[in-house]
Scaffold this motif. Structure first.
Motif, PDB file in Angstrom:
ATOM      1  N   LYS B  68      70.202  11.769 -18.182  1.00  0.00           N
ATOM      2  CA  LYS B  68      70.061  10.377 -18.613  1.00  0.00           C
ATOM      3  C   LYS B  68      71.051  10.046 -19.726  1.00  0.00           C
ATOM      4  O   LYS B  68      71.817   9.087 -19.635  1.00  0.00           O
ATOM      5  N   SER B  69      71.047  10.847 -20.772  1.00  0.00           N
ATOM      6  CA  SER B  69      71.928  10.559 -21.909  1.00  0.00           C
ATOM      7  C   SER B  69      73.384  10.682 -21.511  1.00  0.00           C
ATOM      8  O   SER B  69      74.237   9.949 -22.028  1.00  0.00           O
ATOM      9  N   THR B  70      73.687  11.607 -20.623  1.00  0.00           N
ATOM     10  CA  THR B  70      75.061  11.751 -20.171  1.00  0.00           C
ATOM     11  C   THR B  70      75.505  10.475 -19.451  1.00  0.00           C
ATOM     12  O   THR B  70      76.617   9.988 -19.678  1.00  0.00           O
ATOM     13  N   GLN B 109      70.114   8.320 -28.458  1.00  0.00           N
ATOM     14  CA  GLN B 109      68.860   9.061 -28.487  1.00  0.00           C
ATOM     15  C   GLN B 109      68.524   9.553 -29.892  1.00  0.00           C
ATOM     16  O   GLN B 109      67.391   9.488 -30.334  1.00  0.00           O
TER      17      GLN B 109
HETATM   18  N1  LIG Z   1      78.095  17.847 -25.200  1.00  0.00           N
HETATM   19  C1  LIG Z   1      77.571  18.637 -24.258  1.00  0.00           C
HETATM   20  N2  LIG Z   1      78.138  19.822 -23.977  1.00  0.00           N
HETATM   21  C2  LIG Z   1      77.637  20.625 -23.034  1.00  0.00           C
HETATM   22  N3  LIG Z   1      76.560  20.332 -22.309  1.00  0.00           N
HETATM   23  C3  LIG Z   1      75.932  19.165 -22.526  1.00  0.00           C
HETATM   24  C4  LIG Z   1      76.401  18.255 -23.514  1.00  0.00           C
HETATM   25  N4  LIG Z   1      75.596  17.168 -23.500  1.00  0.00           N
HETATM   26  C5  LIG Z   1      74.656  17.406 -22.557  1.00  0.00           C
HETATM   27  N5  LIG Z   1      74.859  18.591 -21.965  1.00  0.00           N
HETATM   28  C6  LIG Z   1      74.051  19.151 -20.871  1.00  0.00           C
HETATM   29  O1  LIG Z   1      73.993  18.217 -19.809  1.00  0.00           O
HETATM   30  C7  LIG Z   1      72.697  18.196 -19.216  1.00  0.00           C
HETATM   31  C8  LIG Z   1      72.175  16.776 -19.225  1.00  0.00           C
HETATM   32  O2  LIG Z   1      71.904  16.412 -20.545  1.00  0.00           O
HETATM   33  P1  LIG Z   1      71.416  14.979 -20.983  1.00  0.00           P
HETATM   34  O3  LIG Z   1      71.491  14.921 -22.459  1.00  0.00           O
HETATM   35  O4  LIG Z   1      72.147  13.958 -20.208  1.00  0.00           O
HETATM   36  O5  LIG Z   1      69.888  15.000 -20.518  1.00  0.00           O
HETATM   37  P2  LIG Z   1      68.768  13.905 -20.711  1.00  0.00           P
HETATM   38  O6  LIG Z   1      68.360  13.463 -19.370  1.00  0.00           O
HETATM   39  O7  LIG Z   1      69.219  12.861 -21.651  1.00  0.00           O
HETATM   40  O8  LIG Z   1      67.594  14.754 -21.344  1.00  0.00           O
HETATM   41  P3  LIG Z   1      66.567  14.399 -22.528  1.00  0.00           P
HETATM   42  O9  LIG Z   1      65.388  13.769 -21.879  1.00  0.00           O
HETATM   43  O10 LIG Z   1      66.213  15.730 -23.071  1.00  0.00           O
HETATM   44  O11 LIG Z   1      67.257  13.540 -23.491  1.00  0.00           O
HETATM   45  C9  LIG Z   1      71.855  19.165 -20.018  1.00  0.00           C
HETATM   46  O12 LIG Z   1      71.764  20.362 -19.288  1.00  0.00           O
HETATM   47  C10 LIG Z   1      72.627  19.388 -21.295  1.00  0.00           C
HETATM   48  O13 LIG Z   1      72.467  20.704 -21.751  1.00  0.00           O
END
Ligand SMILES: Nc1ncnc2c1ncn2[C@@H]1O[C@H](COP(=O)(O)OP(=O)(O)OP(=O)(O)O)[C@@H](O)[C@H]1O
Ligand SMILES: [Mg+2]
Lengths: 256, 338
Positions: B68-70, B109
């Protein structure tokens, strides 16, 4: 180019600097001024150093103050703001190409370096008492060198700030800044190294050498110093290199 | 007007450990490693495409690490996509960053407030970055501080703020320049229930002005209450997309009809199982039974009739709508909260 945003970013930095003015001045100027007092006043008054040392010392102290001020003004906030709090993100989201944020940091750093340099002149003058002979007969030469030194310090700060983590700040000081200051021909002219042929050449990689020698040439031309054109050329090359490096590192660090 | 968003075949592979864990790259005296470098490749997004319509509240729902955050990071110029394209309105975010940045407000976030400033300065400087005149800045800042109940802390340095206060200020900041699209990455994390409701109201109100809102959450009730449309993401892939109602209706047997009779026995359960749309009947006790079905209200009539014909009496009926929780379970085989 979005000047409104650029100046707003600059205004933000000015605001923050103003709020921390006193500690910042102490941080950047106390050490060079203490050195000035001990060597320029105590040692010369006691006769352990010739009185002429005062005039030689002042441009060196100015160079050191400018470099410390510029490097710290840019590097320290960047190191904190790029930590996981990502404080800088708000500004990265401002409607301006992110490279301009780095340029803004450099401009802010240059202003602070110039300010530090200009504060040091009267302060050191007062500290050393009589016998300092500065020559302001070459204003353009002085300005050109001073601006190049300021640009060197702040683009160096940018490059360092984008490659050093918070835990390595101490290392940055002891491994980069301290040797640079000692071998920067700030406390002695470059010609004093002639009896150490290897060192005489080796220190030429140190940008502070050109800064000290350049300011010496501009302010106390009767003391032996490096040719001003050489100084300006060397500083211009160093500045350009650090600028390119700093901007590249900044972009890498700004986007994941 | 209103601004829509288009996401085309987005992939993101992280090939370095997160920058902080790397211990600040670059300033190391370790000898340069020869040969193939050991890279940790992590596929965060794997071919994500969807559209967000102008003026809607869109939710991105998924468990931790889903991506999601990505996705938000790529949409807001903070994370560079490995491949794929994203458009905010007509602007390709990675070709026309400045134009895109002008249209968006971002609540990350983790609050990333400028710790060198006071709460009020954070808002006014933010406005200044977007070229607002000082009069507009002051007005907006006052209004937002009031709205987010921060007026009495306006002149404090934000490093003294509690987590929830930082979160509120961070949302206020994103709204400061009146962006056409507001991104909120888990906006209600760390907010108390009351503030959460206040935030929902603020988001709805902002949406009524024709603004597009994109939020991520892992709270089902939040997605249900706020979002007009949802995408469910897991392991970097969109696994379902649609309105909350539409998504829920898509689960076979997503409805649970909880019934009370004067008594329950095998005859009754077989009668109920025979009704069209019923997938399963589960006996609870002597008088209770749960009917799993693909629809709700429409089945009450047939159920009551079937029960009466067989000589049973219906005492109580309770229909529980399918939840997003069930939906996630249905699509991934995992619960959202595991
Ligand atoms: N800067 C980064 N470098 C390496 N890996 C990353 C980075 N940012 C995110 N990831 C990886 O990418 C994947 C997706 O992360 P993301 O932050 O998008 O998840 P999310 O859906 O936002 O989760 P949450 O609900 O915990 O916020 C995860 O496995 C995370 O470890
Ligand atoms: Mg996240």
């Amino acid at each position: 180019m979005n000047w409104k945003t650029f100046f707003a970013l600059l205004a933000r930095d000015r605001h923050v600097v103003r709020r921390n003015l006193i500690p910042m001045l102490l941080q950047n100027l106390l050490q060079p001024l203490l050195f000035t007092f001990v060597f320029g006043r105590v040692m010369t008054a006691s006769g352990m150093m010739p009185a002429a040392y005062k005039s030689m010392l002042l441009p060196g102290v100015m160079a050191i103050s400018m470099v410390l001020a510029g490097v710290q003004a840019v590097a320290m906030p960047l190191i904190t703001e790029f930590q996981f709090t990502r404080e800088i993100e708000d500004r990265l989201l401002a409607p301006i190409e992110i490279g301009w944020l780095a340029v803004e940091k450099i401009v802010a750093g240059m202003i602070q370096a110039m300010f530090a340099g200009l504060v040091v002149i009267p302060a050191a003058w007062l500290l050393m008492g009589s016998g300092v002979h500065l020559d302001f007969g070459r204003p353009f030469e002085f300005l050109a060198v001073a601006l190049l030194v300021a640009l060197f310090s702040s683009s160096g700060g940018l490059a360092l700030g984008c490659s050093v983590g918070q835990t390595q700040i101490g290392l940055m000081f002891s491994l980069v800044l301290a040797p640079m200051m000692m071998f920067g021909c700030a406390y002695y002219p470059w010609s004093a190294l002639e009896s150490f042929p290897v060192l005489h050449i080796a220190v030429l990689v140190n940008p502070l050498v050109y800064a000290s020698e350049g300011l010496r040439g501009a302010l106390v031309p009767n003391v032996p110093h490096m040719n001003t054109l050489v100084v300006i050329g060397a500083l211009a090359v160093i500045d350009a290199g650090l600028l390119v490096l700093g901007l590249r590192k900044f972009r890498q660090k700004a986007v994941s | 007007m209103g601004i829509g968003i288009r996401i085309e075949n987005l992939r993101k592979v992280f090939d370095t450990p997160p920058p902080m864990a790397a211990g600040g790259a670059g300033f190391s005296f370790a000898p340069v490693r020869k040969g193939p470098k050991k890279k940790t490749e992590l596929v965060a997004l794997d071919g994500v495409s969807f559209e967000i319509r102008a003026g809607e509240i869109f939710g991105l729902l998924g468990p931790n690490g889903a991506g999601k955050s990505t996705t938000i990071g790529i949409l807001t110029t903070r994370t560079r996509p490995t491949s794929g394209r994203v458009f905010i309105g007509e602007f390709d975010v990675w070709q026309q960053q400045v134009e895109a940045k002008r249209l968006i407000g971002v609540v990350p976030q983790r609050p990333n407030l400028d710790f060198a400033l006071t709460a009020r300065e954070i808002l006014t400087f933010h406005g200044a970055y977007f070229g607002q005149s000082s009069k507009v800045r002051e007005q907006h800042a006052d209004r937002l501080l009031e709205q987010f109940k921060l007026t009495d802390r306006a002149t404090h340095m934000v490093r003294t703020f509690s987590g929830g206060m930082m979160q509120r200020l961070s949302i206020a900041r994103a709204m400061m320049h009146d962006p056409e699209v507001l991104f909120l990455d888990e906006p209600s994390a760390g907010l108390d229930p009351q503030t959460r409701l206040l935030l929902w109201e603020i988001i709805r109100e902002y949406n009524r002005q024709g603004k597009t809102i994109v939020l991520t959450t892992h709270y089902m009730d939040e997605a249900d209450a706020l979002c007009e449309r949802l995408a469910i993401i897991d392991h970097g892939k969109i696994i379902a997309e649609g309105t909350p109602q539409g998504l829920k209706a898509a689960i076979p047997g997503g409805y649970i009809i909880r019934l009370r009779f004067n008594r329950v026995d095998a005859e009754l359960t077989s009668e109920l199982s025979a009704i069209g749309g019923v997938t399963q009947v589960r006996v609870l006790d002597e008088t209770g039974a749960d009917v799993y079905a693909d629809r709700g209200g429409q089945l009450i009539g047939p159920i009551v009739n079937a029960a009466q014909d067989a000589g049973f009496e219906v005492h109580d009926v309770h229909i529980s709508e399918p939840s997003l929780e069930n939906l996630f379970l249905h699509h991934t085989g995992r619960s959202l909260r595991d």
